[in-house]
Design a protein around this motif. Structure first.
Motif, PDB file in Angstrom:
ATOM      1  N   GLY A   1      20.745  42.410  43.746  1.00 52.13           N
ATOM      2  CA  GLY A   1      21.189  43.561  44.525  1.00 52.13           C
ATOM      3  C   GLY A   1      21.827  44.646  43.877  1.00 52.13           C
ATOM      4  N   GLU A   2      21.812  45.927  44.342  1.00 50.88           N
ATOM      5  CA  GLU A   2      22.227  47.216  43.774  1.00 50.88           C
ATOM      6  C   GLU A   2      23.852  46.867  43.371  1.00 50.88           C
ATOM      7  OE1 GLU A   2      20.626  50.432  45.706  1.00 50.88           O
ATOM      8  OE2 GLU A   2      18.607  49.996  44.805  1.00 50.88           O
ATOM      9  N   ASN A   3      24.341  47.694  42.689  1.00 52.94           N
ATOM     10  CA  ASN A   3      25.621  47.950  42.447  1.00 52.94           C
ATOM     11  C   ASN A   3      26.361  48.014  43.780  1.00 52.94           C
ATOM     12  OD1 ASN A   3      25.505  47.968  39.451  1.00 52.94           O
ATOM     13  ND2 ASN A   3      25.457  50.006  39.507  1.00 52.94           N
ATOM     14  N   GLY A   4      27.530  47.100  43.764  1.00 51.10           N
ATOM     15  CA  GLY A   4      28.087  47.294  45.165  1.00 51.10           C
ATOM     16  C   GLY A   4      27.524  46.583  46.379  1.00 51.10           C
ATOM     17  N   ALA A   5      26.679  45.862  46.160  1.00 51.48           N
ATOM     18  CA  ALA A   5      25.852  45.206  47.226  1.00 51.48           C
ATOM     19  C   ALA A   5      26.539  43.947  48.027  1.00 51.48           C
ATOM     20  CB  ALA A   5      24.381  44.430  46.841  1.00 51.48           C
ATOM     21  N   GLY A   6      27.500  43.379  47.029  1.00 54.60           N
ATOM     22  CA  GLY A   6      28.540  42.146  47.369  1.00 54.60           C
ATOM     23  C   GLY A   6      28.262  41.106  46.784  1.00 54.60           C
ATOM     24  N   LYS A   7      27.660  41.052  45.629  1.00 49.82           N
ATOM     25  CA  LYS A   7      27.171  39.985  44.527  1.00 49.82           C
ATOM     26  C   LYS A   7      28.716  39.150  44.103  1.00 49.82           C
ATOM     27  CE  LYS A   7      24.549  42.193  41.988  1.00 49.82           C
ATOM     28  NZ  LYS A   7      24.864  43.405  42.499  1.00 49.82           N
ATOM     29  N   SER A   8      29.399  40.061  43.504  1.00 43.07           N
ATOM     30  CA  SER A   8      30.705  39.452  42.848  1.00 43.07           C
ATOM     31  C   SER A   8      31.374  38.920  43.998  1.00 43.07           C
ATOM     32  CB  SER A   8      31.258  40.598  42.084  1.00 43.07           C
ATOM     33  OG  SER A   8      30.569  40.859  40.900  1.00 43.07           O
ATOM     34  N   THR A   9      31.529  39.704  45.180  1.00 40.97           N
ATOM     35  CA  THR A   9      32.644  39.161  46.085  1.00 40.97           C
ATOM     36  C   THR A   9      31.947  37.813  46.802  1.00 40.97           C
ATOM     37  OG1 THR A   9      32.530  41.616  46.862  1.00 40.97           O
ATOM     38  CG2 THR A   9      33.469  40.077  48.544  1.00 40.97           C
ATOM     39  N   LEU A  10      30.918  37.765  46.957  1.00 42.41           N
ATOM     40  CA  LEU A  10      30.220  36.509  47.425  1.00 42.41           C
ATOM     41  C   LEU A  10      30.685  35.132  46.320  1.00 42.41           C
ATOM     42  CD1 LEU A  10      26.819  35.558  49.001  1.00 42.41           C
ATOM     43  CD2 LEU A  10      27.767  34.370  47.409  1.00 42.41           C
TER      44      LEU A  10
ATOM     45  N   ASP B   1      28.809  35.299  36.926  1.00 40.42           N
ATOM     46  CA  ASP B   1      28.614  36.446  37.088  1.00 40.42           C
ATOM     47  C   ASP B   1      28.304  37.413  36.110  1.00 40.42           C
ATOM     48  OD1 ASP B   1      28.974  38.722  38.716  1.00 40.42           O
ATOM     49  OD2 ASP B   1      31.091  38.729  39.326  1.00 40.42           O
ATOM     50  N   GLU B   2      27.087  37.591  36.053  1.00 34.81           N
ATOM     51  CA  GLU B   2      26.567  38.705  35.120  1.00 34.81           C
ATOM     52  C   GLU B   2      26.382  37.947  33.787  1.00 34.81           C
ATOM     53  OE1 GLU B   2      24.471  41.428  35.537  1.00 34.81           O
ATOM     54  OE2 GLU B   2      25.397  42.156  37.384  1.00 34.81           O
ATOM     55  N   PRO B   3      25.890  36.650  33.779  1.00 29.49           N
ATOM     56  CA  PRO B   3      25.954  35.982  32.249  1.00 29.49           C
ATOM     57  C   PRO B   3      25.138  36.870  31.251  1.00 29.49           C
ATOM     58  CG  PRO B   3      24.561  34.829  33.704  1.00 29.49           C
ATOM     59  CD  PRO B   3      25.194  35.983  34.541  1.00 29.49           C
TER      60      PRO B   3
ATOM     61  N   SER C   1      38.319  49.788  56.200  1.00 35.76           N
ATOM     62  CA  SER C   1      37.457  50.124  57.147  1.00 35.76           C
ATOM     63  C   SER C   1      36.071  49.692  56.621  1.00 35.76           C
ATOM     64  CB  SER C   1      37.360  51.348  57.674  1.00 35.76           C
ATOM     65  OG  SER C   1      37.224  52.174  56.667  1.00 35.76           O
ATOM     66  N   PHE C   2      35.994  49.224  55.248  1.00 32.23           N
ATOM     67  CA  PHE C   2      34.751  48.978  54.491  1.00 32.23           C
ATOM     68  C   PHE C   2      34.282  47.561  54.525  1.00 32.23           C
ATOM     69  CE2 PHE C   2      32.585  47.869  50.575  1.00 32.23           C
ATOM     70  CZ  PHE C   2      31.321  48.669  50.866  1.00 32.23           C
ATOM     71  N   ALA C   3      33.246  47.078  54.890  1.00 33.75           N
ATOM     72  CA  ALA C   3      32.690  45.681  54.761  1.00 33.75           C
ATOM     73  C   ALA C   3      32.186  45.273  53.484  1.00 33.75           C
ATOM     74  CB  ALA C   3      32.176  45.380  55.934  1.00 33.75           C
TER      75      ALA C   3
HETATM   76  N1  LIG Z   1      39.567  44.909  46.087  1.00 35.28           N
HETATM   77  C1  LIG Z   1      38.864  45.878  46.735  1.00 35.28           C
HETATM   78  N2  LIG Z   1      39.076  46.576  47.538  1.00 35.28           N
HETATM   79  C2  LIG Z   1      38.123  47.836  48.066  1.00 35.28           C
HETATM   80  N3  LIG Z   1      36.782  47.679  47.775  1.00 35.28           N
HETATM   81  C3  LIG Z   1      36.299  46.578  46.998  1.00 35.28           C
HETATM   82  C4  LIG Z   1      37.194  45.623  46.223  1.00 35.28           C
HETATM   83  N4  LIG Z   1      36.484  44.787  45.613  1.00 35.28           N
HETATM   84  C5  LIG Z   1      35.304  45.053  46.009  1.00 35.28           C
HETATM   85  N5  LIG Z   1      35.135  46.355  46.871  1.00 35.28           N
HETATM   86  C6  LIG Z   1      33.764  46.897  46.994  1.00 35.28           C
HETATM   87  O1  LIG Z   1      32.968  46.169  47.825  1.00 35.28           O
HETATM   88  C7  LIG Z   1      31.542  46.293  47.460  1.00 35.28           C
HETATM   89  C8  LIG Z   1      30.970  45.142  46.737  1.00 35.28           C
HETATM   90  O2  LIG Z   1      31.476  44.705  45.624  1.00 35.28           O
HETATM   91  P1  LIG Z   1      30.947  43.829  44.420  1.00 35.28           P
HETATM   92  O3  LIG Z   1      31.820  44.045  43.249  1.00 35.28           O
HETATM   93  O4  LIG Z   1      30.658  42.694  45.380  1.00 35.28           O
HETATM   94  O5  LIG Z   1      29.387  44.312  44.429  1.00 35.28           O
HETATM   95  P2  LIG Z   1      28.230  43.789  43.205  1.00 35.28           P
HETATM   96  O6  LIG Z   1      26.971  43.647  44.023  1.00 35.28           O
HETATM   97  O7  LIG Z   1      28.853  42.646  42.575  1.00 35.28           O
HETATM   98  O8  LIG Z   1      28.221  45.043  42.444  1.00 35.28           O
HETATM   99  P3  LIG Z   1      28.027  45.034  40.809  1.00 35.28           P
HETATM  100  O9  LIG Z   1      26.522  44.755  40.662  1.00 35.28           O
HETATM  101  O10 LIG Z   1      28.208  46.618  40.452  1.00 35.28           O
HETATM  102  O11 LIG Z   1      28.874  44.188  40.157  1.00 35.28           O
HETATM  103  C9  LIG Z   1      31.649  47.495  46.575  1.00 35.28           C
HETATM  104  O12 LIG Z   1      31.422  48.861  47.294  1.00 35.28           O
HETATM  105  C10 LIG Z   1      33.120  47.793  45.991  1.00 35.28           C
HETATM  106  O13 LIG Z   1      33.394  48.795  45.764  1.00 35.28           O
END
Ligand SMILES: Nc1ncnc2c1ncn2[C@@H]1O[C@H](COP(=O)(O)OP(=O)(O)OP(=O)(O)O)[C@@H](O)[C@H]1O
Length: 231
Positions: A37-46, A157-159, A16-18
């Motif tokens: 962006g702060e920790n968890g902002a979505g950078k690595s996901t992108l 990612d975080e070089p 349920s988390f975007a």
């Molecule tokens: N496989 C997963 N299952 C559930 N939640 C996830 C998964 N991967 C990432 N998340 C969540 O998605 C959100 C974004 O994560 P992401 O790693 O993209 O953030 P980030 O901006 O890169 O953070 P950081 O700076 O800490 O690396 C976070 O809340 C993370 O916990």
């Protein structure tokens, strides 16, 4: 040739988390984008989505090379992804690592292992195992691994993470050189001040959304395009 990237209404949902919410962006070819962006902002996901390692739950990601518009999986030969983890064999030397990874690119022209190491300022003759490297050297070896396949699009990612100031400046100079060589670069960092000089654009994510997209210090600075560059 250089790559642009298009994201259309991209969302990534875990339960349920975007992690990303309806992100629409175009990353222009030959530009360096610094993702903040702060920790968890979505950078690595992108980044992982552009690398083709994650699929969007909704929306689409495309890599644009000249007239060709492809999903990341089809354009993977043009993409170099450097993750948090160095993805190197600790017990091997840097050269042995490069030789191993180069052997995986049989169907693709790639840099010579020695050339990739020299491109990041590492001596190919260094007899030390990567496990004995400093963090800065390890990150540069990791970048060398990424450069082996001559990617046009670099996802870093975080070089600069866990590096001393001198190593971070060294890494920054390498990124600036890659930008000057015409690569498209997306890099994430928590060190805005450090990365800003190489940024054409600063993209800030907040809770999975684009909070701002601003011109960076390198914006408008002419790229010294070097068609002879091997990196
Ligand atoms: N496989 C997963 N299952 C559930 N939640 C996830 C998964 N991967 C990432 N998340 C969540 O998605 C959100 C974004 O994560 P992401 O790693 O993209 O953030 P980030 O901006 O890169 O953070 P950081 O700076 O800490 O690396 C976070 O809340 C993370 O916990």
């Amino acid at each position: 040739m250089s790559c642009a990237v298009e994201l259309q209404e991209v969302s990534k949902v875990y339960g349920s988390f975007a992690a990303l919410r309806k992100v629409s962006l175009r990353f222009e070819a030959g530009c360096c984008y610094v993702l903040l962006g702060e920790n968890g902002a979505g950078k690595s996901t992108l980044l992982r989505m552009v690398a083709g390692l994650l699929r969007p739950t909704y929306g689409s990601v495309h890599i644009v090379r000249d007239a060709a518009v492809q999903p990341p999986a089809a354009a993977r030969h043009s993409i170099g992804y450097m993750s948090h983890a160095p993805m190197l064999y600790e017990e091997l030397t840097a050269l042995e690592n490069m030789q191993y990874f180069a052997s995986l690119y049989r169907e693709q022209a790639c840099l010579a292992p020695e050339e990739a190491l020299r491109a990041v300022g590492l001596d190919p003759a260094l007899p030390r195992a990567v496990g004995q490297f400093s963090q800065g050297m390890r990150q540069r070896a990791s970048l060398a691994r990424v450069l082996l396949s001559k990617p046009e699009l670099l996802l870093l990612d975080e070089p600069f993470s866990n590096m001393d100031a001198a190593s971070a400046r060294q890494m920054l100079a390498l990124v600036a050189g890659l930008r000057a060589a015409g690569k498209t670069i997306l890099l994430t960092t928590h060190q805005r001040e450090l990365a800003e000089p190489v940024a054409d654009f600063l993209l800030t994510l907040q809770a999975g959304r684009v909070a701002s997209l601003l011109a960076g210090a390198a914006n408008g600075r002419l790229h010294t395009r070097n068609t002879e560059a091997h990196i």
